[in-house]
Design an enzyme around this catalytic site. Structure first.
Site, PDB file in Angstrom:
ATOM      1  N   GLN A  91       0.807  -1.216   0.000  1.00  0.00           N
ATOM      2  CA  GLN A  91       0.000   0.000   0.000  1.00  0.00           C
ATOM      3  C   GLN A  91       0.839   1.264   0.000  1.00  0.00           C
ATOM      4  O   GLN A  91       0.314   2.367   0.049  1.00  0.00           O
ATOM      5  CB  GLN A  91      -0.922  -0.012   1.218  1.00  0.00           C
ATOM      6  CG  GLN A  91      -1.911  -1.155   1.206  1.00  0.00           C
ATOM      7  CD  GLN A  91      -2.798  -1.156   2.428  1.00  0.00           C
ATOM      8  OE1 GLN A  91      -2.591  -0.403   3.366  1.00  0.00           O
ATOM      9  NE2 GLN A  91      -3.789  -2.019   2.424  1.00  0.00           N
ATOM     10  N   HIS A 152      -0.923   0.547   5.363  1.00  0.00           N
ATOM     11  CA  HIS A 152      -1.788   1.506   6.067  1.00  0.00           C
ATOM     12  C   HIS A 152      -1.021   2.766   6.448  1.00  0.00           C
ATOM     13  O   HIS A 152      -0.874   3.113   7.621  1.00  0.00           O
ATOM     14  CB  HIS A 152      -2.421   0.864   7.304  1.00  0.00           C
ATOM     15  CG  HIS A 152      -3.433  -0.196   6.987  1.00  0.00           C
ATOM     16  ND1 HIS A 152      -4.247  -0.751   7.933  1.00  0.00           N
ATOM     17  CD2 HIS A 152      -3.758  -0.809   5.818  1.00  0.00           C
ATOM     18  CE1 HIS A 152      -5.040  -1.656   7.371  1.00  0.00           C
ATOM     19  NE2 HIS A 152      -4.743  -1.700   6.080  1.00  0.00           N
ATOM     20  N   GLU A 252     -15.550   3.852   8.544  1.00  0.00           N
ATOM     21  CA  GLU A 252     -16.110   4.910   9.376  1.00  0.00           C
ATOM     22  C   GLU A 252     -15.970   6.284   8.734  1.00  0.00           C
ATOM     23  O   GLU A 252     -15.000   6.564   8.021  1.00  0.00           O
ATOM     24  CB  GLU A 252     -15.406   4.941  10.736  1.00  0.00           C
ATOM     25  CG  GLU A 252     -15.637   3.710  11.581  1.00  0.00           C
ATOM     26  CD  GLU A 252     -15.004   3.814  12.959  1.00  0.00           C
ATOM     27  OE1 GLU A 252     -15.157   2.856  13.737  1.00  0.00           O
ATOM     28  OE2 GLU A 252     -14.363   4.857  13.260  1.00  0.00           O
ATOM     29  N   TYR A 262     -10.606   7.707  19.054  1.00  0.00           N
ATOM     30  CA  TYR A 262     -11.659   7.174  18.186  1.00  0.00           C
ATOM     31  C   TYR A 262     -11.774   5.656  18.243  1.00  0.00           C
ATOM     32  O   TYR A 262     -12.525   5.060  17.476  1.00  0.00           O
ATOM     33  CB  TYR A 262     -11.469   7.706  16.763  1.00  0.00           C
ATOM     34  CG  TYR A 262     -11.863   9.169  16.707  1.00  0.00           C
ATOM     35  CD1 TYR A 262     -13.124   9.564  16.303  1.00  0.00           C
ATOM     36  CD2 TYR A 262     -10.990  10.153  17.159  1.00  0.00           C
ATOM     37  CE1 TYR A 262     -13.511  10.902  16.311  1.00  0.00           C
ATOM     38  CE2 TYR A 262     -11.355  11.495  17.180  1.00  0.00           C
ATOM     39  CZ  TYR A 262     -12.628  11.859  16.754  1.00  0.00           C
ATOM     40  OH  TYR A 262     -13.009  13.180  16.783  1.00  0.00           O
ATOM     41  N   TYR A 273     -10.886 -10.591   8.795  1.00  0.00           N
ATOM     42  CA  TYR A 273     -10.974 -11.054   7.412  1.00  0.00           C
ATOM     43  C   TYR A 273     -11.108 -12.576   7.368  1.00  0.00           C
ATOM     44  O   TYR A 273     -10.516 -13.299   8.165  1.00  0.00           O
ATOM     45  CB  TYR A 273      -9.735 -10.630   6.624  1.00  0.00           C
ATOM     46  CG  TYR A 273      -9.618  -9.139   6.419  1.00  0.00           C
ATOM     47  CD1 TYR A 273     -10.449  -8.473   5.521  1.00  0.00           C
ATOM     48  CD2 TYR A 273      -8.681  -8.388   7.120  1.00  0.00           C
ATOM     49  CE1 TYR A 273     -10.344  -7.101   5.324  1.00  0.00           C
ATOM     50  CE2 TYR A 273      -8.560  -7.015   6.929  1.00  0.00           C
ATOM     51  CZ  TYR A 273      -9.406  -6.383   6.025  1.00  0.00           C
ATOM     52  OH  TYR A 273      -9.301  -5.032   5.837  1.00  0.00           O
TER      53      TYR A 273
END
Length: 386
Positions: A91, A152, A252, A262, A273
């Site tokens: 990523q 990420h 979200e 959060y 997963y």
């Protein structure tokens, strides 16, 4: 007046359009505005972010590490020089590109990317440089996250018009198991799963919420996030909103407030997963902020826009969130700080990585391909129907 067609269904306050006509040809019907999807430029490889410059140029980051220029509707063959080296694996790569609010006078561009470091995992970094004639010069490093992992990276950038820059950093795929309260996203001594706020030159504002706490990184504005790949500020209210990826379910939309937690991974709406087993302690917990809106199943949210233009007048003030796995665009209607309606647009045209409003008031979408697949920037154009 809302149009109702055989290709639309209404349920639980949400509108879903199921038509997937050909690009640039047939009219796609939706609530309030019908539109066409028109290719603006093609031949891009994994475009991540779009930026518009005052002279009419469009800049597009490609994940592999190239910054491309679109001029007069044509993709220039030469990439911008001076872009830093990136980790283009998984990523990671070259991610957001955002012009300074005073770009016309200072020519400053800001780039976020996965930066190589002493380990193969790298970290999230932000630089700024002066952009002239296809080159980036006078590079300054203004933020390097204290984080490490295999993915990420987060990496969205937003200016607030008050001299500050907000930066998202993902939780770097740290495993969510065992003692959830010991997860790096719950430990603000690092930047895992955070929104940070710095001045435009990278220095730290004196009124950041954790200034003076030796156990917290001073840039942190909020924490307890997973991987925030969408962020936008409401220009009318100054509210900062961010979308973040859940795991299997539980994407979200959060209203970002200073100093708040959060909840990832202690609370949430996703599951592991493949196995579908529980991750979280629950969906709510005192001291942890619940989302203003969530998606189950996940649409893999990426890119976020507050629409302010006049070409789609009934959509003014709405939020638009791109979906990667969902291959869709979610239009969210707000009443103050509450989401009261969602409409699904642009279904089945590819993975939407970024959503931006152009200077022409139209909505532009970066379609993210896989590997060597070449994709396009699409534009939503309104169609008047009788």
């Amino acid at each position: 007046m809302i149009k109702r067609t055989p290709l639309a269904i209404f349920a639980a306050g949400f509108f879903l359009s199921t038509a997937t006509p050909a690009l640039g040809q047939e009219v796609i019907q939706s609530a309030y505005h019908d539109y066409r999807l028109v290719p603006v430029v093609e031949g891009l490889r994994q475009p991540w972010s779009i930026a518009f410059l005052p002279d009419g140029e469009m800049l597009v980051t490609e994940k592999a590490g190239t910054l491309r220029v679109v001029r007069d509707g044509m993709l220039l063959p030469e990439a911008v020089t001076g872009v830093p080296e990136v980790i283009s694996e998984g990523q990671g790569g070259l991610m957001d590109v955002v012009p300074h609010p005073d770009f016309e006078s200072n020519r400053l561009l800001y780039l976020s990317f996965s930066q190589p470091n002493q380990t193969e995992r790298g970290t999230t970094a932000v630089i700024r440089g002066r952009y002239e004639s296809g080159a980036l010069t006078d590079i300054e490093e203004i933020f390097v996250a204290v984080s490490e992992g295999y993915g990420h990276y987060g990496s969205r950038l937003v200016f607030d018009g008050q001299g500050h820059l907000f930066i998202t950093v993902g939780e770097r795929q740290a495993p969510a198991r065992g003692d959830l309260y010991a997860h790096p996203a719950q430990d603000p001594s690092n930047h895992h799963g955070t929104v940070s706020r710095v001045y435009e030159d990278g220095t730290i504002p004196e009124d950041n919420p954790f200034i003076g706490d030796p156990d917290v990184q001073p840039e942190i504005w909020s924490y307890g996030h997973r991987n925030q790949q969408g962020m936008a500020m409401n220009p009318e209210t100054g509210d900062l909103w961010a979308t973040e990826h859940g795991p299997q379910g539980g994407d979200e939309l959060n209203l970002i407030e200073p100093g708040l937690n959060y909840g990832w991974p202690v609370v949430g709406y996703g599951v592991n997963y493949r196995s579908g087993t529980a991750i979280h302690e629950g969906t709510h917990k005192e001291g942890m902020e619940p989302p203003e809106h969530f998606w189950v199943p996940s649409i893999a949210v990426s890119g976020l826009l507050f629409y302010t233009g006049d070409r789609f007048p009934h959509w003014k003030g709405n939020l638009f969130a791109g979906g990667l796995a969902g291959q869709q665009l979610a239009r969210l209607t707000l009443d103050g700080q509450q989401v009261v309606r969602e409409e699904t647009l642009v279904q089945g045209f590819g993975r939407i990585r970024d959503v931006r409003q152009g200077p022409d008031g139209l909505i532009y979408l970066a379609i993210d391909g896989r590997g060597s697949e070449r994709t396009a920037i699409l534009r939503m154009e309104p169609v008047e129907t009788r």
